[in-house]
Design an enzyme around this catalytic site. Structure first.
Site, mmCIF file in Angstrom:
data_model
loop_
_atom_site.group_PDB
_atom_site.id
_atom_site.type_symbol
_atom_site.label_atom_id
_atom_site.label_comp_id
_atom_site.label_asym_id
_atom_site.label_seq_id
_atom_site.Cartn_x
_atom_site.Cartn_y
_atom_site.Cartn_z
ATOM 1 N N HIS A 141 -0.950 -0.909 33.324
ATOM 2 C CA HIS A 141 -1.683 -1.041 32.068
ATOM 3 C C HIS A 141 -3.058 -0.408 32.176
ATOM 4 C CE1 HIS A 141 1.053 -3.925 29.932
ATOM 5 N NE2 HIS A 141 1.464 -4.117 31.170
ATOM 6 N N ASP A 159 -4.698 -4.179 24.554
ATOM 7 C CA ASP A 159 -3.356 -4.149 25.111
ATOM 8 C C ASP A 159 -2.472 -5.159 24.368
ATOM 9 O OD1 ASP A 159 -1.509 -5.457 27.532
ATOM 10 O OD2 ASP A 159 -1.743 -3.295 27.693
ATOM 11 N N GLN A 179 4.774 8.531 43.354
ATOM 12 C CA GLN A 179 5.901 8.783 42.462
ATOM 13 C C GLN A 179 5.769 10.066 41.659
ATOM 14 O OE1 GLN A 179 8.071 5.541 40.390
ATOM 15 N NE2 GLN A 179 7.299 6.471 38.504
ATOM 16 N N SER A 218 7.424 5.027 34.205
ATOM 17 C CA SER A 218 8.312 5.790 35.091
ATOM 18 C C SER A 218 9.283 6.643 34.288
ATOM 19 C CB SER A 218 9.088 4.840 36.007
ATOM 20 O OG SER A 218 8.213 4.201 36.923
#
Length: 488
Positions: free
Chosen positions: A17, A118, A351, A371
């Site tokens: 986040h 958020d 990643q 992702s």
């Protein structure tokens, strides 16, 4: 002409986040240098103390303020229902956020253009409205899931209760297909988590606008369902990505030696030959599941990079397995693959760098939204293995909802605490199909990658949408230019 303006961003705790909000902050200040941004940080009570360097921003016009500690909810709630725990913790920070806003209004010459919160921080929508400050929601997951949360109040009114896995499939406006109740996010099957998200969904319409980390070409149906009614203007502004790998840096999870070892191994592999397995910052596996993964990889005959971590104790984050622990739990024929260089196991992995590498031909993923967007950006097809949170919804979207199929179904209903083990045969079948027969899938994923990049270019759908948002928050116009946004 817009004068100097401040925007306050309030993310929920969690690297994913926070990093998404930092990318949003950068996009604002790069779009118009008259913007400055303050990001308010909410700490989890058991997080380690942060040094000053942890809160350095890359631009002088972005700063961090860590909110004062508050009395946290009972720690037992954290392990029972993380989403409810975080929602209650954030609500406890109302007075601290009020103080920050009052201090800014009394001491700054810049105008406070708005507050962006958020999805867990919806109590601050009410606070901003009370103070007469425009508030916006930044939804860091999919448009379909945002629509799901907006639908929750109506669903609750119909059922008079929360959701059960045994309920019939739901007709949710943001999904083309009936949504299976068995794929309900696990935390929403508990009363506390469901009621927390119900309250968040009720507050969404109080925002002046909703920014979503998606793009028009990826979710046309879901975005179309969000137009009209009581829903505020929706701005699809994605993909907003952590291409610099800052989530890894903030968690200090990867040493230079480990980074070089991983990337060096990839450099020695043929193009599109490696399947990458990685399950997010909270993803972890115990020995029984690891042995099945090892057997599936061994039987598939495919080169692999497997990022796997050990479950944490009751509190805290997953940690890396030691070499001795891996040797003890994994069969000898599998560890032989590691020794001969056919595969590699690591703990934390960089990643975005891995997905960008030409050696990677597919991605076995937990289906976290960040992702998914990263994998699509680099044109890597996905094998779905949801682990926790809302990831079942995301996996369902990839396999059942998206017109350009970019994923292979391994599982849609898995949950890491559900007791089920994904068998070696299941994993072998999915990987073999992806790597041996997935040429058409890879082609479609490359096409989506091109669309995702075009969306951010000048004249692209997300570029136009972000410009409409900037006009709205700066008070020089507003509303989404639907004609230019690609008829989302």
């Amino acid at each position: 002409m817009m004068k100097k303006s401040e925007v306050i961003l309030i993310p929920s705790p969690g690297a994913g986040h926070l990093v998404s909000f930092l990318q949003l902050a950068r996009r604002l200040v790069e779009w118009d240098d008259r913007f400055s941004v303050t990001i308010l940080l909410i700490k989890l009570p058991f997080d380690p103390p942060k040094s000053a360097s942890d809160e350095e921003a890359s631009a002088a016009s972005i700063r961090y303020i860590t909110l004062p500690d508050v009395e946290p909810p009972p720690i037992e709630l954290f392990t029972e229902n993380w989403e409810k725990y975080v929602s209650d913790l954030i609500k406890s920070h109302l007075s601290g956020v009020r103080d920050v806003i009052h201090n800014f209004l009394s001491s700054s010459s810049a105008a406070l253009a708005g507050v962006i919160v958020d999805l867990f921080c919806t109590p601050f929508i009410d606070l901003a409205n009370e103070l007469g400050i425009p508030s916006y929601l930044f939804y860091t997951s999919s448009a379909a899931l945002c629509g799901y949360m907006l639908y929750l109040p109506s669903q609750f009114d119909q059922l008079g209760r929360g959701i059960k896995e045994s309920d019939p499939d739901s007709i949710i406006p943001s999904f083309k297909n009936p949504y299976p109740s068995k794929l309900t996010p696990p935390f929403m099957l508990q009363e506390g988590g469901y009621m927390a998200f119900l309250e968040h969904g009720r507050r969404f319409p109080g925002a002046k606008g909703i920014l979503i980390n998606t793009f028009a070409e990826l979710e046309p149906y879901a975005l179309g369902s969000l137009r009209g009614g009581e829903t505020p203007p929706v701005y699809p502004i994605g993909p907003i990505l952590d291409l610099r790998g800052e989530a890894h840096g903030r968690l200090k999870a990867l040493s230079p030696d480990k980074h070089d070892r991983i990337m060096g191994w990839l450099n020695r592999q043929p193009e599109s030959s490696v399947v990458f397995l990685c399950f997010g910052s909270a993803g972890s596996m115990l020995a029984p599941q690891m042995r099945e993964v090892a057997a599936g990889l061994h039987r598939s005959g495919v080169r692999f990079l497997w990022a796997v971590r050990k479950p944490p104790p009751k509190l805290g984050r997953p940690t890396d397995y030691t070499v001795d622990e891996l040797k003890e739990m994994l069969p000898a024929e599998f560890t032989a693959l590691l020794e001969e260089g056919t595969g590699m196991i690591c703990g934390w992995a960089p990643q975005t760098e891995v997905l960008a590498h030409d050696a990677v031909g597919g991605f076995v993923s937990h289906c976290g939204w960040n992702s998914i967007l990263e994998s699509l950006w680099f044109g890597r097809p996905i094998v779905t293995w949801p682990m926790y949170a809302e990831q079942r919804c995301n996996a369902f979207q990839l396999v059942k909802e998206m017109e350009s199929a970019v994923a292979v179904e391994l599982s849609l209903d898995y949950h890491k605490d559900g007791g089920r083990i994904v068998g070696a045969e299941e994993l072998e079948r999915a990987i073999r199909w992806l790597m041996d027969e997935g040429d058409e899938l890879r082609k479609r994923t490359k096409e989506v990658a091109d669309l995702s990049r075009r969306a951010l270019m000048k004249g692209g759908s997300s570029f136009i949408s972000f410009g409409s948002f900037v006009k709205d928050i700066s008070g020089v116009g507003g509303g989404v230019d639907e004609e230019n946004i690609g008829n989302v």
